[in-house]
Design an enzyme around this catalytic site. Structure first.
Site, PDB file in Angstrom:
ATOM      1  N   THR A  44       0.844  -1.122  -0.118  1.00  0.00           N
ATOM      2  CA  THR A  44       0.060   0.014   0.102  1.00  0.00           C
ATOM      3  C   THR A  44       0.824   1.461   0.020  1.00  0.00           C
ATOM      4  O   THR A  44       0.655   2.064  -0.693  1.00  0.00           O
ATOM      5  CB  THR A  44      -0.842   0.107   1.048  1.00  0.00           C
ATOM      6  OG1 THR A  44      -1.637  -1.156   1.137  1.00  0.00           O
ATOM      7  CG2 THR A  44      -1.741   1.235   1.216  1.00  0.00           C
ATOM      8  N   TYR A 107     -12.881  -4.419  -1.656  1.00  0.00           N
ATOM      9  CA  TYR A 107     -14.066  -4.142  -2.348  1.00  0.00           C
ATOM     10  C   TYR A 107     -15.121  -5.365  -2.438  1.00  0.00           C
ATOM     11  O   TYR A 107     -16.154  -5.115  -2.259  1.00  0.00           O
ATOM     12  CB  TYR A 107     -13.897  -3.699  -3.674  1.00  0.00           C
ATOM     13  CG  TYR A 107     -14.980  -3.039  -4.222  1.00  0.00           C
ATOM     14  CD1 TYR A 107     -15.643  -1.706  -3.944  1.00  0.00           C
ATOM     15  CD2 TYR A 107     -15.869  -3.727  -5.197  1.00  0.00           C
ATOM     16  CE1 TYR A 107     -16.860  -1.255  -4.407  1.00  0.00           C
ATOM     17  CE2 TYR A 107     -17.006  -3.292  -5.860  1.00  0.00           C
ATOM     18  CZ  TYR A 107     -17.407  -1.751  -5.412  1.00  0.00           C
ATOM     19  OH  TYR A 107     -18.491  -1.488  -5.847  1.00  0.00           O
ATOM     20  N   TYR A 133      -2.010 -10.240   4.530  1.00  0.00           N
ATOM     21  CA  TYR A 133      -1.938  -8.890   5.149  1.00  0.00           C
ATOM     22  C   TYR A 133      -3.763  -8.662   5.381  1.00  0.00           C
ATOM     23  O   TYR A 133      -4.412  -8.494   4.421  1.00  0.00           O
ATOM     24  CB  TYR A 133      -1.357  -8.004   3.982  1.00  0.00           C
ATOM     25  CG  TYR A 133      -1.673  -6.577   3.892  1.00  0.00           C
ATOM     26  CD1 TYR A 133      -1.787  -5.736   5.431  1.00  0.00           C
ATOM     27  CD2 TYR A 133      -1.231  -5.481   3.002  1.00  0.00           C
ATOM     28  CE1 TYR A 133      -1.725  -4.554   5.639  1.00  0.00           C
ATOM     29  CE2 TYR A 133      -1.282  -4.370   3.265  1.00  0.00           C
ATOM     30  CZ  TYR A 133      -1.156  -3.875   4.420  1.00  0.00           C
ATOM     31  OH  TYR A 133      -1.421  -2.395   4.601  1.00  0.00           O
ATOM     32  N   ARG A 138      -8.797  -0.415   5.134  1.00  0.00           N
ATOM     33  CA  ARG A 138      -8.635  -0.227   3.845  1.00  0.00           C
ATOM     34  C   ARG A 138      -9.248  -1.007   2.776  1.00  0.00           C
ATOM     35  O   ARG A 138      -9.641  -0.821   1.962  1.00  0.00           O
ATOM     36  CB  ARG A 138      -7.335   0.111   3.465  1.00  0.00           C
ATOM     37  CG  ARG A 138      -6.306   1.159   4.118  1.00  0.00           C
ATOM     38  CD  ARG A 138      -4.995   1.396   3.405  1.00  0.00           C
ATOM     39  NE  ARG A 138      -5.109   2.466   2.132  1.00  0.00           N
ATOM     40  CZ  ARG A 138      -4.449   3.318   1.921  1.00  0.00           C
ATOM     41  NH1 ARG A 138      -3.596   3.720   3.077  1.00  0.00           N
ATOM     42  NH2 ARG A 138      -4.501   3.778   0.863  1.00  0.00           N
ATOM     43  N   LYS A 161       0.643 -10.164   8.514  1.00  0.00           N
ATOM     44  CA  LYS A 161       0.658  -8.734   8.640  1.00  0.00           C
ATOM     45  C   LYS A 161      -0.659  -8.293   9.444  1.00  0.00           C
ATOM     46  O   LYS A 161      -1.706  -8.199   8.607  1.00  0.00           O
ATOM     47  CB  LYS A 161       0.929  -7.820   7.536  1.00  0.00           C
ATOM     48  CG  LYS A 161       1.251  -6.305   7.940  1.00  0.00           C
ATOM     49  CD  LYS A 161       1.364  -5.414   6.667  1.00  0.00           C
ATOM     50  CE  LYS A 161       1.370  -4.082   7.111  1.00  0.00           C
ATOM     51  NZ  LYS A 161       1.669  -3.345   5.752  1.00  0.00           N
ATOM     52  N   ILE A 203       5.715  -4.321   9.954  1.00  0.00           N
ATOM     53  CA  ILE A 203       5.834  -3.857   8.543  1.00  0.00           C
ATOM     54  C   ILE A 203       5.543  -2.335   8.732  1.00  0.00           C
ATOM     55  O   ILE A 203       4.335  -2.208   8.827  1.00  0.00           O
ATOM     56  CB  ILE A 203       5.316  -4.733   7.716  1.00  0.00           C
ATOM     57  CG1 ILE A 203       5.610  -6.067   7.580  1.00  0.00           C
ATOM     58  CG2 ILE A 203       5.334  -4.217   6.162  1.00  0.00           C
ATOM     59  CD1 ILE A 203       4.842  -7.206   6.619  1.00  0.00           C
TER      60      ILE A 203
END
Length: 292
Positions: A44, A107, A133, A138, A161, A203
């Site tokens: 990202t 999404y 992740y 987000r 993560k 991270i």
């Protein structure tokens, strides 16, 4: 297992919009000299969604070239299209990276079973070790600990993560997934406590501009030296917060340019340059962290 400070590396860009390769090489050297434990490229923070596939693979190739085996490279390879994610991971597996970082499908809002099948398909097809992740803020979906446990150690899946900031998940994930499964914080504000509670590293966005400090923080936290780790974390706390005053990586790219680590703070649309009001706030955080 990789441990410690893994930087979510920014992708430096010229004002023309092209990737600034000399600045990338400079960033690689900065992190190697500062003690960063691994580079996470095209996540990202690296603006992966605005890179073409050609640019993406050139970014991986150039980073590996600049590293020359001196530091592990993890490649962002997530997609909300499972078929595309499989092919991307398969191609990346041929490059020589240590692992892939695969974000949950954004999404689409898949179920937990859909998430399980998505990652199982990527791992089985590609043969590339995968770090899951989870960043529901987000992506719009949350990879639950029970689903991580179903995947852990299977299909080449070697870690997660966890970017929820929910510290109760550290103990839950460790119990469900075992000692050999890597747990990385994806939230700088809670990363120190995450490691003190049994996590293996972070991270980090903050590590882009405070690489040595984050490296030392992780070393202390992983050794159980709570006082020393918290002392560094307290100094960096304004950065942990203000680097998200606008959407990541807008503030961190501005900060990196302000420190001379990259040439320009430029990003690709739809992200825009840091506002003048926010610039003053981020600058104050850099001063408090003793970085300028």
């Amino acid at each position: 297992m990789l441990t410690g400070s893994l930087v979510a590396l920014i992708t430096p860009m010229n004002r023309s919009g092209s990737v600034d390769w000399p600045a990338l090489e400079q960033l690689v050297e900065y992190h190697i000299q500062a003690g960063t434990d691994a580079l996470v490229v095209a996540g990202t923070t690296g603006e992966s969604v605005t890179l073409s596939e050609d640019e993406l693979f050139t970014l991986f190739d150039r980073t590996l070239e600049y590293c020359n085996g001196r530091i592990p490279v993890i490649a962002g390879c997530g997609s909300n299209n499972t078929a595309h994610a499989k092919e991307l991971a398969k191609q990346i597996s041929k490059l020589g990276v240590t692992a892939g970082l695969s974000v949950t499908p954004y999404y689409n809002k898949p179920t937990q079973e859909g998430l399980y099948q998505h990652y199982a398909a990527i791992g089985e097809y590609s043969g590339l070790p995968q770090i899951l992740y989870n960043v529901p803020g987000r992506t719009g979906c949350d990879l639950k600990p029970e689903t991580v446990a179903r995947l852990a150690g299977n299909f080449g899946i070697c870690g997660v993560k966890e970017a929820t900031g929910n510290l109760s998940r550290v103990a839950q994930l460790r119990e469900l997934c075992g000692r050999n499964f890597a747990l990385y914080s994806g939230d700088d504000a809670t990363a120190c406590e995450f490691m003190l509670k049994g996590g293996n590293g972070v991270i980090s966005v903050t590590a882009n501009i405070a690489a040595n400090e984050m490296s030392r923080l992780c070393t202390y936290a992983l050794a159980g030296n709570q006082c020393a780790a918290l002392e560094i974390d307290e100094r960096l706390r304004p950065l942990h917060q203000e680097l998200f005053i606008e959407s990541n990586p807008i503030p961190v790219k501005w900060a990196a340019a302000r420190m001379g680590l990259i040439n320009y703070a430029d990003l690709r649309l739809p992200l825009t340059l840091l506002s003048s009001t926010a610039q003053a706030i981020v600058e104050a955080a850099l001063v408090r962290a003793e970085l300028i």
